[in-house]
Design an enzyme around this catalytic site. Structure first.
Site, PDB file in Angstrom:
ATOM      1  N   LYS A  93     103.347  38.683  55.609  1.00 54.10           N
ATOM      2  CA  LYS A  93     104.364  39.327  56.579  1.00 54.10           C
ATOM      3  C   LYS A  93     103.541  40.619  57.165  1.00 54.10           C
ATOM      4  O   LYS A  93     103.833  41.026  58.085  1.00 54.10           O
ATOM      5  CB  LYS A  93     105.447  39.735  55.515  1.00 54.10           C
ATOM      6  CG  LYS A  93     106.303  38.401  55.171  1.00 54.10           C
ATOM      7  CD  LYS A  93     107.207  38.494  54.021  1.00 54.10           C
ATOM      8  CE  LYS A  93     108.162  37.068  53.894  1.00 54.10           C
ATOM      9  NZ  LYS A  93     108.924  37.241  52.998  1.00 54.10           N
ATOM     10  N   GLN A 153     111.008  40.673  48.142  1.00 50.52           N
ATOM     11  CA  GLN A 153     110.513  39.461  47.906  1.00 50.52           C
ATOM     12  C   GLN A 153     110.901  38.708  46.662  1.00 50.52           C
ATOM     13  O   GLN A 153     110.783  39.379  45.534  1.00 50.52           O
ATOM     14  CB  GLN A 153     108.796  39.537  47.928  1.00 50.52           C
ATOM     15  CG  GLN A 153     108.241  38.202  48.135  1.00 50.52           C
ATOM     16  CD  GLN A 153     108.146  37.492  49.384  1.00 50.52           C
ATOM     17  OE1 GLN A 153     108.796  38.114  50.329  1.00 50.52           O
ATOM     18  NE2 GLN A 153     108.192  36.109  49.102  1.00 50.52           N
ATOM     19  N   ASP A 181     116.655  39.934  55.624  1.00 50.40           N
ATOM     20  CA  ASP A 181     116.575  38.760  54.780  1.00 50.40           C
ATOM     21  C   ASP A 181     117.881  37.845  55.149  1.00 50.40           C
ATOM     22  O   ASP A 181     118.069  36.653  54.962  1.00 50.40           O
ATOM     23  CB  ASP A 181     116.292  38.918  53.560  1.00 50.40           C
ATOM     24  CG  ASP A 181     114.898  38.508  53.352  1.00 50.40           C
ATOM     25  OD1 ASP A 181     114.374  37.572  53.829  1.00 50.40           O
ATOM     26  OD2 ASP A 181     114.279  38.792  52.150  1.00 50.40           O
TER      27      ASP A 181
END
Ligand code: GUN
Length: 289
Positions: A56, A100, A123
């Site tokens: 990322k 994450q 997200d």
């Protein structure tokens, strides 16, 4: 024998990257005079999480976005993570951020997700975004699910009226993609069946799927004798075998010649997921007041 066409996520993600770069130049470099900024909170030492986060970051650098990485390596508490979320929520320079997953057992994942400002939840995991998605409202959509529908759309694959079977009900992939595929929307209107660990006779469902979306994290789980001719297969699996070879959830060789379309691993959904996270970050940045 059917000629199986590959749904090329690498190529499609390059086109999307070009478009994001163009918007960054026009709206940010030339007008706003700052860059979109993604925050990443990494917790613990899961090797796969570190690989995902590194990818990322590479993508941020590649596309020309700023990023901030906060890594809690050890001896951290839930309170430390919550404090960092408060900081990122408040920081006017950060447009969107992610934590994450997975998190270690002593951290309450729901508490963590609920503490994210939905406007920065790139997200799309906060209930405000997840709920809006289920209600056909504008929201952040989880990156993998968004990557799947974007790829299907790119190849002009008709979803309307087709039977989609989703294998796996994870909140990151299975749950959101099953919602999107059934939405009353241009991309949607599919009849969706969700298959999971408690489903009896999984093959019954895989054999009647028009579109098969596999997200269970079991290498080469789907074999050629479990599918019907002409099925469209989306393989979400990224299984690291001995950390030198990546295998999907689909036994690639045995479905070639039977499936009409297939996403390769690597080069299918992986690059689409990464680029969609940055697309969501761009969307958050364009909304920054
Ligand atoms: N772990 C695996 N996939 C994802 C994802 O899309 N977002 C986050 N935050 N964690 C993940």
């Amino acid at each position: 024998m059917i000629t199986t066409k590959l749904l090329d996520g690498s190529k499609t993600s390059i086109e999307i990257r070009k478009n994001i770069k163009k918007i960054i130049k026009k709206e940010f470099i030339n007008k706003k005079k700052y860059l979109p900024h993604l925050g990443i909170i990494l917790v613990g030492n899961y090797i796969s999480s570190k690989i995902y986060v590194n990818n990322k970051i590479k993508e941020c650098k590649n596309i020309g976005m700023n990023f901030t990485l906060k890594h809690f390596k050890s001896n951290y508490s839930e309170g430390d993570i919550l404090q960092e979320i408060i900081n990122m929520n408040k920081n006017p320079l950060i447009d969107g951020f992610i934590i994450q997953l997975p998190l270690e057992k002593h951290i309450d994942k729901n508490k963590i997700i609920l503490s994210i400002n939905p406007k920065k939840d790139v997200d799309g995991f906060h209930p405000e975004n997840f709920g809006k998605m289920a209600l056909d409202m504008n929201s952040f959509i989880p990156a993998t699910a968004l990557g799947i529908i974007t790829l299907l759309n790119k190849y002009k694959i008709k979803i309307n009226g087709k039977h989609t079977v989703v294998i796996g009900r994870s909140k990151i992939v299975g749950r959101p993609i099953s919602i999107l595929m059934s939405r009353k929307n241009i991309i949607g209107n599919s009849t969706v069946t969700i298959v999971h660990s408690k489903t009896k006779n999984i093959e019954f469902y895989t054999k009647i799927a028009d579109i098969l979306i596999v997200a269970i994290g079991k290498p080469q789980f789907i074999k050629g004798n479990m599918i019907k001719n002409g099925v469209i297969i989306i393989d979400v699996g990224i299984n690291n075998i001995n950390y030198n070879k990546i295998l999907g959830d689909v036994d690639y060789k045995s479905v070639i010649g039977k499936a009409s379309y297939l996403t390769p691993v690597p080069g299918g959904i992986g690059p689409m997921t990464r680029i969609m996270l940055l697309n969501n970050t761009l969307k958050a940045a364009l909304n920054r007041k």
